[in-house]
Design a protein around this motif. Structure first.
Motif, short mmCIF file in Angstrom:
data_model
loop_
_atom_site.label_atom_id
_atom_site.label_comp_id
_atom_site.label_asym_id
_atom_site.label_seq_id
_atom_site.Cartn_x
_atom_site.Cartn_y
_atom_site.Cartn_z
N THR A 1 7.76 -26.91 -2.21
CA THR A 1 8.34 -28.25 -2.35
C THR A 1 9.85 -28.12 -2.46
O THR A 1 10.36 -27.36 -3.27
CB THR A 1 7.76 -28.96 -3.59
N PRO B 1 1.75 -37.50 4.03
CA PRO B 1 1.94 -37.74 2.60
C PRO B 1 1.07 -36.77 1.78
O PRO B 1 -0.10 -36.54 2.10
CB PRO B 1 1.47 -39.18 2.41
N HIS C 1 7.07 -28.99 2.13
CA HIS C 1 6.80 -30.27 1.49
C HIS C 1 8.08 -30.81 0.86
O HIS C 1 8.85 -30.07 0.28
CB HIS C 1 5.73 -30.06 0.40
N THR C 2 8.29 -32.12 0.98
CA THR C 2 9.46 -32.75 0.38
C THR C 2 9.08 -33.40 -0.93
O THR C 2 8.04 -34.04 -1.05
CB THR C 2 10.06 -33.82 1.31
N SER C 3 9.93 -33.22 -1.92
CA SER C 3 9.68 -33.84 -3.22
C SER C 3 9.91 -35.34 -3.12
O SER C 3 10.42 -35.85 -2.12
CB SER C 3 10.57 -33.22 -4.29
N GLN C 4 9.58 -36.04 -4.19
CA GLN C 4 9.81 -37.49 -4.24
C GLN C 4 11.29 -37.82 -4.43
O GLN C 4 11.72 -38.92 -4.12
CB GLN C 4 9.00 -38.11 -5.38
N THR D 1 10.16 -38.45 2.06
CA THR D 1 9.92 -37.81 0.77
C THR D 1 8.42 -37.85 0.47
O THR D 1 7.70 -38.70 0.98
CB THR D 1 10.70 -38.50 -0.36
N GLY D 2 7.97 -36.91 -0.38
CA GLY D 2 6.58 -36.87 -0.77
C GLY D 2 5.63 -36.57 0.37
O GLY D 2 4.54 -37.13 0.43
N ARG E 1 1.00 -34.43 -2.34
CA ARG E 1 1.60 -34.03 -3.60
C ARG E 1 1.92 -32.55 -3.53
O ARG E 1 1.15 -31.77 -2.99
CB ARG E 1 0.65 -34.27 -4.76
N ARG F 1 13.58 -30.52 -2.26
CA ARG F 1 14.17 -31.86 -2.24
C ARG F 1 14.88 -32.11 -0.91
O ARG F 1 15.38 -31.20 -0.26
CB ARG F 1 15.18 -32.03 -3.39
#
Length: 146
Positions: A16, A119, A47-50, A73-74, A121, A18
């Motif tokens: 993950t 999408p 994966h991209t964080s929120q 994001t996410g 987590r 950012r």
């Protein structure tokens, strides 16, 4: 599309990152900087964080790299193969223009962008994706194999 079954075991992980750093990786940023070393090697879901690193958006190299690109994001936005992890010696020059002194540098290769973000987590550190998430990635990148 390959009909060969995937091997059992741990052949893929998630990382993950950012935004905008995750998109920079898709465009060629290397290495990825981390506070601790990683011993695991192999394929990773990008994966991209929120959260977005707003300050990074104002850095000229980042702004040039992401110009005209969406920053989801996410979501899983690509895959990369983690080939190594190192730290530059104190007296050595940086290993690349994106490397940060004192950080551990993840060496990424074979970076591929997904046509559509998925999408999902993520978690801190390398994380194990669900079988369903891997299946969704393989629908978009059917040739991806360990």
């Amino acid at each position: 599309m390959s009909t060969l079954p995937l091997p059992e075991g741990d052949w893929i992980r998630g990382i993950t990152v950012r935004q905008p750093w995750a998109t920079c990786i898709l465009v060629g940023k290397s290495p990825e900087n981390r506070p601790r070393p990683w011993s695991w090697r192999g394929w990773m879901l990008l994966h991209t964080s929120q959260q977005t690193d707003r300050a990074a958006l104002r850095l000229p190299p980042v702004a040039r790299t992401i110009r005209g690109r969406e920053l989801p994001t996410g979501a899983v936005i690509g895959v990369a193969r983690l080939t190594g992890c190192h730290q530059d010696p104190d007296s050595a020059p940086p290993c690349g223009p994106w490397s940060e002194p004192g950080r551990w540098h993840l060496e990424l290769a074979d970076v591929q962008e997904l046509p559509l973000p998925i999408p999902a987590r993520g978690h801190l550190g390398p994380w194990k994706p669900t079988e369903d998430l891997v299946d969704q990635v393989l629908q978009q990148l059917p040739a991806l194999r360990p």
